[in-house]
Design an enzyme around this catalytic site. Structure first.
Site, PDB file in Angstrom:
ATOM      1  N   TRP A 102       0.824  -1.217   0.000  1.00  0.00           N
ATOM      2  CA  TRP A 102       0.000   0.000   0.000  1.00  0.00           C
ATOM      3  C   TRP A 102       0.846   1.251   0.000  1.00  0.00           C
ATOM      4  O   TRP A 102       0.522   2.237  -0.676  1.00  0.00           O
ATOM      5  CB  TRP A 102      -0.975  -0.002   1.179  1.00  0.00           C
ATOM      6  CG  TRP A 102      -1.976  -1.113   1.087  1.00  0.00           C
ATOM      7  CD1 TRP A 102      -2.098  -2.176   1.925  1.00  0.00           C
ATOM      8  CD2 TRP A 102      -2.974  -1.310   0.069  1.00  0.00           C
ATOM      9  NE1 TRP A 102      -3.107  -3.009   1.500  1.00  0.00           N
ATOM     10  CE2 TRP A 102      -3.658  -2.504   0.370  1.00  0.00           C
ATOM     11  CE3 TRP A 102      -3.347  -0.591  -1.064  1.00  0.00           C
ATOM     12  CZ2 TRP A 102      -4.704  -2.995  -0.422  1.00  0.00           C
ATOM     13  CZ3 TRP A 102      -4.391  -1.068  -1.854  1.00  0.00           C
ATOM     14  CH2 TRP A 102      -5.048  -2.256  -1.535  1.00  0.00           C
ATOM     15  N   ASP A 172      -1.480   6.794   6.425  1.00  0.00           N
ATOM     16  CA  ASP A 172      -2.509   5.852   6.010  1.00  0.00           C
ATOM     17  C   ASP A 172      -2.687   4.899   7.191  1.00  0.00           C
ATOM     18  O   ASP A 172      -1.799   4.108   7.498  1.00  0.00           O
ATOM     19  CB  ASP A 172      -2.036   5.098   4.759  1.00  0.00           C
ATOM     20  CG  ASP A 172      -3.018   4.009   4.319  1.00  0.00           C
ATOM     21  OD1 ASP A 172      -4.052   3.821   4.989  1.00  0.00           O
ATOM     22  OD2 ASP A 172      -2.733   3.356   3.288  1.00  0.00           O
ATOM     23  N   LYS A 196     -12.038  -1.705   7.132  1.00  0.00           N
ATOM     24  CA  LYS A 196     -11.258  -2.595   7.988  1.00  0.00           C
ATOM     25  C   LYS A 196     -11.621  -2.464   9.463  1.00  0.00           C
ATOM     26  O   LYS A 196     -11.958  -3.449  10.089  1.00  0.00           O
ATOM     27  CB  LYS A 196      -9.771  -2.380   7.749  1.00  0.00           C
ATOM     28  CG  LYS A 196      -9.339  -3.117   6.484  1.00  0.00           C
ATOM     29  CD  LYS A 196      -8.285  -2.460   5.684  1.00  0.00           C
ATOM     30  CE  LYS A 196      -8.154  -3.156   4.317  1.00  0.00           C
ATOM     31  NZ  LYS A 196      -7.477  -2.339   3.337  1.00  0.00           N
TER      32      LYS A 196
HETATM   33  C1  LIG Z   1      -6.946  -1.794   2.267  1.00  0.00           C
HETATM   34  C2  LIG Z   1      -5.919  -0.756   2.317  1.00  0.00           C
HETATM   35  C3  LIG Z   1      -5.862   0.286   1.369  1.00  0.00           C
HETATM   36  C4  LIG Z   1      -6.786   0.359   0.179  1.00  0.00           C
HETATM   37  O1  LIG Z   1      -8.055   0.702   0.540  1.00  0.00           O
HETATM   38  P1  LIG Z   1      -9.205   0.942  -0.553  1.00  0.00           P
HETATM   39  O2  LIG Z   1     -10.283   1.527   0.283  1.00  0.00           O
HETATM   40  O3  LIG Z   1      -9.529  -0.374  -1.163  1.00  0.00           O
HETATM   41  O4  LIG Z   1      -8.692   1.903  -1.564  1.00  0.00           O
HETATM   42  C5  LIG Z   1      -4.896   1.256   1.537  1.00  0.00           C
HETATM   43  N1  LIG Z   1      -4.024   1.213   2.547  1.00  0.00           N
HETATM   44  C6  LIG Z   1      -4.031   0.229   3.467  1.00  0.00           C
HETATM   45  C7  LIG Z   1      -3.052   0.245   4.583  1.00  0.00           C
HETATM   46  C8  LIG Z   1      -4.985  -0.783   3.376  1.00  0.00           C
HETATM   47  O5  LIG Z   1      -4.993  -1.766   4.283  1.00  0.00           O
END
Ligand SMILES: *Cc1c(COP(=O)(O)O)cnc(C)c1O
Length: 360
Positions: A102, A172, A196
């Site tokens: 990511w 993030d 998540k």
């Molecule tokens: C799942 C995830 C993403 C991507 O998320 P989307 O909502 O599918 O764009 C980005 N960063 C991390 C750390 C993730 O776990």
């Protein structure tokens, strides 16, 4: 119905109470006689949902008055480019940490808008360990990190390293937000795809300090400018109403559990139980460096690859869902988000122990 244990990485498990309340709201939302799915987003009824969600985030994260809370479209992947678009001029530098799939994607998007300096990388270790040292140029407009690496199962345990960097911090936090006590006020921008730990897919949570906005020269599309969303209280256009509502319910649930510190305690117990099991059984092996082990996503393999399929079948027979590792990594990955109970982890670890014993 047989008990299902959902260890999916995302979309992932949410509290059962949230599903129950949400299903009721689809039929009749708060005794309005209307479904949440047909409710206008500019009604007082929905405004109350927005206000409560924002207030809960501020309370649970202990945010100071500078920070604004937004719920936006597009998933975390949209933030990969919305962040540099709003914060970085073509001729300026942003510092990025490269710690997994990511963060690599965030780096790629950052390069579309300015100079990205990758200040450290875990690539050489196959992203199984986090780099421990880096220098951030003082001229960097911001430093970007991924607090938890969902796919490889690593997590920055000590964030002090970042607090001391001396430049605005962007994180993030998609896969560990609200799972542990963090000094969230140290960050100027935090984003997380909701699917998540916060709620349902389709909405992004963004926490931003407005002081860092409005400093780029480029023209920003209306929907991409955070300031417009702040001004309109996340109602610049039709928000993902249902996903927004699910976030509010999940935040309410988290507050009922005692908040972030209380859930962190349980998350620590869950992770300790699973890692101790992996370490005590010669059949299994954890893949992340010990000191970087994620408490949200636990990655491991079976020493004898011939047994991998057999273990997956056993999991399936016992209602354990989402145990298979990410397609880019293989092996197993078990996600232990807030809504997963200690009892769910106990069910998995006894299965692992029995399996390892049988296989000698
Ligand atoms: C799942 C995830 C993403 C991507 O998320 P989307 O909502 O599918 O764009 C980005 N960063 C991390 C750390 C993730 O776990």
């Amino acid at each position: 119905m047989k008990t299902i244990y959902n260890f999916n990485a995302g979309p992932s498990i949410l509290p059962k109470e949230v599903f129950e309340e949400a299903s009721q709201a689809i039929l009749n939302f708060n005794n309005t006689g209307l479904s949440i799915l047909e409710l206008g987003h500019r009604t007082d009824t929905f405004q109350a949902v927005v206000d409560e969600a924002v207030a809960l985030v501020k309370e649970l994260m202990k945010l100071d008055d500078r920070h604004e809370v937004l719920f936006l479209h597009g998933g975390a992947s949209t933030q990969f480019f919305q962040v540099p678009m709003n914060l970085l001029n073509d001729n300026e530098v942003a510092a990025y940490t490269d710690t997994g799939v990511w963060s690599s994607k965030a780096i790629k998007e950052g390069r579309l808008y300015g100079h990205v300096e990758v200040v450290c990388s875990g690539k050489e270790s196959g992203y199984h360990a986090l780099p421990k040292q880096f220098n951030v140029p003082k001229t960097a407009k911001y430093l970007h990190l991924t607090t938890n690496n969902t796919i490889h199962g690593t997590q920055w345990q000590d964030l002090q390293l970042f607090y001391d960097a001396g430049v605005p911090l962007v994180a993030d936090m998609s896969s560990d937000i609200l799972s542990r006590v963090v000094d969230f006020n140290q960050f100027d921008l935090i984003y997380a795809g909701a699917q998540k730990n916060v709620g349902a897919a389709g909405v992004n949570m963004v926490v931003v300090n407005p002081e860092i906005l409005g400093k780029v020269d480029r023209k920003l599309p209306t929907m991409m400018d955070y300031r417009n969303h702040i001004e309109n209280g996340s109602l610049l256009n039709t928000p993902p109403v249902f996903a927004f509502y699910i976030c509010m319910l999940t935040l309410r649930w988290l507050k009922r559990q005692g908040g972030v510190a209380a859930i962190e305690k349980i998350n620590n117990e869950k992770a300790a139980l699973l890692y101790d099991t992996i370490d005590s059984l010669p059949a299994f092996k954890g893949t992340a460096a010990r000191e970087d082990r994620s408490k949200m996503n636990v990655s491991f393999v079976i020493e004898d690859p011939a047994l991998e399929k057999e273990f997956l079948t056993l999991c399936k027979e016992n209602g354990m869902v989402g145990v298979k590792g990410h397609r880019s990594v293989g092996g197993f990955r078990v996600s232990l988000y807030n809504a997963m109970s200690l009892q769910g982890v106990q069910a998995l670890t006894s299965l692992m122990t029995d399996f390892a014993k049988k296989k000698g």
